[in-house]
Design a protein around this motif. Sequence first.
Motif, PDB file in Angstrom:
ATOM      1  N   ALA A  42     -32.521  11.337 -35.721  1.00 46.58           N
ATOM      2  CA  ALA A  42     -31.802  11.981 -36.817  1.00 46.58           C
ATOM      3  C   ALA A  42     -32.452  13.124 -37.476  1.00 46.58           C
ATOM      4  N   THR A  43     -31.174  14.165 -38.367  1.00 46.76           N
ATOM      5  CA  THR A  43     -32.166  15.210 -39.149  1.00 46.76           C
ATOM      6  C   THR A  43     -32.060  14.615 -40.625  1.00 46.76           C
ATOM      7  N   LEU A  44     -33.299  14.563 -41.071  1.00 44.49           N
ATOM      8  CA  LEU A  44     -33.262  14.512 -42.547  1.00 44.49           C
ATOM      9  C   LEU A  44     -33.126  15.948 -43.615  1.00 44.49           C
ATOM     10  N   PHE A  45     -31.946  16.577 -43.371  1.00 41.10           N
ATOM     11  CA  PHE A  45     -31.257  17.915 -44.331  1.00 41.10           C
ATOM     12  C   PHE A  45     -32.081  18.031 -45.504  1.00 41.10           C
ATOM     13  N   GLY A  46     -33.199  19.191 -46.030  1.00 45.87           N
ATOM     14  CA  GLY A  46     -34.135  18.754 -47.344  1.00 45.87           C
ATOM     15  C   GLY A  46     -34.964  18.662 -47.173  1.00 45.87           C
ATOM     16  N   GLN A  47     -35.429  17.993 -46.302  1.00 51.79           N
ATOM     17  CA  GLN A  47     -36.255  17.208 -46.340  1.00 51.79           C
ATOM     18  C   GLN A  47     -37.584  17.880 -45.283  1.00 51.79           C
ATOM     19  N   ALA A  48     -39.145  17.947 -45.995  1.00 56.21           N
ATOM     20  CA  ALA A  48     -40.345  18.634 -45.596  1.00 56.21           C
ATOM     21  C   ALA A  48     -40.543  18.560 -43.759  1.00 56.21           C
ATOM     22  N   VAL A  49     -39.961  17.461 -43.295  1.00 61.46           N
ATOM     23  CA  VAL A  49     -40.405  17.091 -41.696  1.00 61.46           C
ATOM     24  C   VAL A  49     -38.928  16.686 -41.669  1.00 61.46           C
ATOM     25  N   LYS A  50     -37.500  17.137 -40.863  1.00 62.52           N
ATOM     26  CA  LYS A  50     -36.455  16.630 -40.691  1.00 62.52           C
ATOM     27  C   LYS A  50     -36.331  16.489 -39.173  1.00 62.52           C
ATOM     28  N   ASP A  51     -37.168  16.317 -38.525  1.00 65.34           N
ATOM     29  CA  ASP A  51     -36.986  15.865 -37.014  1.00 65.34           C
ATOM     30  C   ASP A  51     -37.147  14.446 -36.616  1.00 65.34           C
ATOM     31  N   ILE A  52     -36.456  13.433 -36.820  1.00 65.68           N
ATOM     32  CA  ILE A  52     -36.568  11.672 -36.167  1.00 65.68           C
ATOM     33  C   ILE A  52     -36.522  11.137 -35.022  1.00 65.68           C
ATOM     34  N   ASP A  53     -37.002  10.556 -34.477  1.00 68.63           N
ATOM     35  CA  ASP A  53     -36.690  10.231 -32.942  1.00 68.63           C
ATOM     36  C   ASP A  53     -35.814   8.861 -33.430  1.00 68.63           C
ATOM     37  N   LEU A  54     -36.175   7.781 -34.337  1.00 68.60           N
ATOM     38  CA  LEU A  54     -35.692   6.755 -34.293  1.00 68.60           C
ATOM     39  C   LEU A  54     -35.532   6.419 -35.891  1.00 68.60           C
ATOM     40  N   ILE A  55     -34.639   5.720 -35.851  1.00 61.33           N
ATOM     41  CA  ILE A  55     -34.398   4.959 -37.364  1.00 61.33           C
ATOM     42  C   ILE A  55     -33.868   3.810 -37.474  1.00 61.33           C
ATOM     43  N   ALA A  56     -34.226   2.443 -37.966  1.00 58.41           N
ATOM     44  CA  ALA A  56     -33.540   1.422 -37.832  1.00 58.41           C
ATOM     45  C   ALA A  56     -34.036   0.604 -39.510  1.00 58.41           C
ATOM     46  N   ILE A  57     -32.819   0.834 -39.603  1.00 62.38           N
ATOM     47  CA  ILE A  57     -31.997  -0.423 -41.159  1.00 62.38           C
ATOM     48  C   ILE A  57     -31.134  -1.195 -41.028  1.00 62.38           C
ATOM     49  N   GLY A  58     -32.186  -2.691 -41.449  1.00 65.96           N
ATOM     50  CA  GLY A  58     -31.439  -3.713 -41.182  1.00 65.96           C
ATOM     51  C   GLY A  58     -31.416  -4.644 -42.527  1.00 65.96           C
ATOM     52  N   ARG A  59     -30.346  -5.481 -42.384  1.00 67.28           N
ATOM     53  CA  ARG A  59     -29.657  -6.828 -43.146  1.00 67.28           C
ATOM     54  C   ARG A  59     -30.404  -8.118 -42.797  1.00 67.28           C
ATOM     55  N   LEU A  60     -31.167  -8.432 -42.748  1.00 65.65           N
ATOM     56  CA  LEU A  60     -30.498 -10.480 -42.068  1.00 65.65           C
ATOM     57  C   LEU A  60     -30.332 -11.376 -43.081  1.00 65.65           C
ATOM     58  N   GLU A  61     -30.118 -12.477 -42.875  1.00 68.49           N
ATOM     59  CA  GLU A  61     -29.502 -13.930 -43.330  1.00 68.49           C
ATOM     60  C   GLU A  61     -30.506 -14.922 -42.765  1.00 68.49           C
ATOM     61  N   ASN A  62     -31.407 -14.910 -43.929  1.00 70.34           N
ATOM     62  CA  ASN A  62     -32.375 -17.012 -42.845  1.00 70.34           C
ATOM     63  C   ASN A  62     -32.738 -16.387 -41.762  1.00 70.34           C
ATOM     64  N   TYR A  63     -32.977 -16.139 -41.161  1.00 73.20           N
ATOM     65  CA  TYR A  63     -34.685 -14.872 -40.587  1.00 73.20           C
ATOM     66  C   TYR A  63     -36.215 -15.021 -40.885  1.00 73.20           C
ATOM     67  N   SER A  64     -37.072 -16.033 -40.372  1.00 73.69           N
ATOM     68  CA  SER A  64     -38.251 -16.271 -40.545  1.00 73.69           C
ATOM     69  C   SER A  64     -38.960 -16.347 -39.069  1.00 73.69           C
ATOM     70  N   THR A  65     -40.092 -16.283 -39.456  1.00 74.63           N
ATOM     71  CA  THR A  65     -41.309 -15.784 -38.473  1.00 74.63           C
ATOM     72  C   THR A  65     -42.045 -16.555 -39.134  1.00 74.63           C
ATOM     73  N   ILE A  66     -43.267 -16.777 -38.105  1.00 71.97           N
ATOM     74  CA  ILE A  66     -44.177 -17.143 -38.057  1.00 71.97           C
ATOM     75  C   ILE A  66     -45.459 -16.002 -38.406  1.00 71.97           C
ATOM     76  N   ILE A  67     -45.937 -15.681 -39.047  1.00 65.92           N
ATOM     77  CA  ILE A  67     -47.207 -14.971 -38.356  1.00 65.92           C
ATOM     78  C   ILE A  67     -47.915 -14.609 -39.004  1.00 65.92           C
ATOM     79  N   ASN A  68     -49.663 -14.066 -38.437  1.00 68.36           N
ATOM     80  CA  ASN A  68     -50.754 -13.643 -39.367  1.00 68.36           C
ATOM     81  C   ASN A  68     -50.953 -12.750 -40.026  1.00 68.36           C
ATOM     82  N   THR A  69     -50.864 -12.881 -41.430  1.00 69.19           N
ATOM     83  CA  THR A  69     -50.459 -11.593 -42.572  1.00 69.19           C
ATOM     84  C   THR A  69     -50.957 -12.208 -43.522  1.00 69.19           C
TER      85      THR A  69
END
Length: 690
Positions: A42-69
């Motif tokens: 990805a190229t973030l044109f206009g930003q101080a740092v423009k070169d990004i290896d990977l971006i992941a954007i998601g929207r999920l329905e009724n997903y849950s998991t049990i974690i220590n947090t």
Amino acid sequence: MVNITIKGFEGTSEYNDARILKQIFQASLSRINGEILIIPNATLFGQAVKDIDLIAIGRLENYSTIINTKARTKRFNEYIELDEEMRKVYINDFCFVFETKKHRAEDIQLNGLNLLVRYDNNLKDVTTQSENQKYSLSSFFEDRLNYKPYVCNFIWLRNVSSESIRNLIGTNQRIQNKNNYLPTSFNFQTLVSSACIQNSPFQALDNLGNFRGYPGFSSFNYSQDIDLNKISKVFDLFTIVKNGIGDLTRKKIARITSKLLADQQYAKSIGDKLVIIAGRAGTGKTIKLLTIACDLAINKNARSLILTYNHALVSDIKRTLALADIPDSIDSYSVNISTLHKFFYDILLGFGVGNIIESPNGKKYIPDFINSYKELLKELYSYIENGLINETDIQNLMDSRQEQVSWDFILIDEAQDWEEIEKNVIFKIFGSQKVIIADGVDQLIRGQKKCNWTEKMRLNDFQKTNEKRGLRQKVNLVNFVNELAKKLDINWSLEPKEELIGGNIIIRTKPYDKALHEEVYNSCVKNGNSAYEMMFLVPPNLVKKEKTKDKYGHETICKSFAYLENYKNDGINLWDGTNSDLRSEYVVDLDEHRILQYESCRGLEGWSVVCLDFDDFIKYKTETYEEENLGELALETYEEKRNRFVYLWALIPMTRAIDTLVITLQDKNSYIGKMLKEIHDENPDFIRWE
């Protein structure tokens, strides 16, 4: 089933990583509805740092998991942190950025809280790189979609196992179970668990103050529209702008990415001597400096930093480098540009010089930096001079603040306007042989004394070129500037490049209006240029100041062009470089002209340049002039010194236009107005007076 899309071009290692990430998502989310967008390279044109290896954007329905947090909740309008424990967490949506590394475990090490990876014989700071990517992505969203998600950042070590990461961390309690490192193989639950360290899930309460349901993890808030099709399109910005750039920008990119050094006599001196490119305004010093930096990067695999005190020039060069696909990452050759104050600020922080304060979030800063700037540099220089900071300390700084400080070459624009102490510190840290400067002869803005870069040097310690030809402007404009300098009694003479025939000057004694704009802009477009290639310059009286509050509630002054709305109503779209609260680093919209203060125009150019209220700018420079005590013989009167300083300044904006220069005057009977009228009367064939 979750719908997963990879947006990008195949054939790169980052695209292959995106495929693996998709498989990780599919394995954990096979029975979940939702959608995920993965963007490699990805190229973030206009930003101080423009070169990004990977971006992941998601929207999920009724997903849950049990974690220590940990979790957080809100009582009486105050956020409260809940202790870490095993919790069921619903993942509603996410915005993740990944920096991927292919290094082996033995080429990775920790320096305090920072993860370093080895490239050749140098260690690069991946943690800082990853953090900067997070903030750039968040700012990119704000600039293009008017909202900011909470971005979680990760360092994905593609060839390092979980066991090797545990061995690397060891007993370091500060990052044990609190890091963002991902091993070669992981599942979605591991990713979510790491994300919750950065952004604790929110636990809602009912009306009685009891927990309601389970905590939820979200990168976006409820008012933000998670339309992945719309989000996907904003990442086309770089391609859209690149395809729509004007001919002037296109030629500049072609020039800076060409192989320049092989044909230049001074090329063999780079790395062995101080290299000086001298010349007056309009001789192409800045573009030559940029071309050298790109040549060293592309053909010598070097990391080069350009230093200037002009924020507008930083903006322009960052845009050019982005469009030229020059990388800004730490793991390859690169060219970057910074203001000298920011650069020295990072060095002072690195060496611990000054009254450094650490904020509650762990960030260090130097209060009242600008007011104590010179004294801090003198203190740093004395430490180096007296051996309190030695070569080992300097190398350690290069290693620990590699992204900010470790450069193979330092290139300095308008070096004649530097302070002696700034020069001395640069030489002490990098050595004069790693420095390349552009010397604007007698163009002084910051002070009235020229910096002597060759003081105490032997003739064979430096290589100097003298640029005498006007490489920017067409013949008529060069002749106009020469004639103006002559009438102002300024020692100034440029040789026009005879093949650059033509050039227009319009001098107007009434306000700039829609009709004139359409005439000038249409001519600009007709010659293959975009809106960016038409630039406006304004004096301080056309910049309004308003008291406001920043996002932290602190009172601040916001500046902006006084007639921005008027111009917008006339169909003149402006990227307001006078604005102190810009979201983007540089112009990103194809239909926007640049508007800047006169004092920010050095090093910049445009096919057409409009100088608004030029006589008021001259008046302002005259009234604010303060004579400095340089300890020299009084060979000039106060008025002579002032006039020379002001009129040299006046010539700088006159040399920014390539084809068309528009000058508006508030008072045609002012001294500069009468001077311009005389020049028009002598040259009515290419100067228009109205």
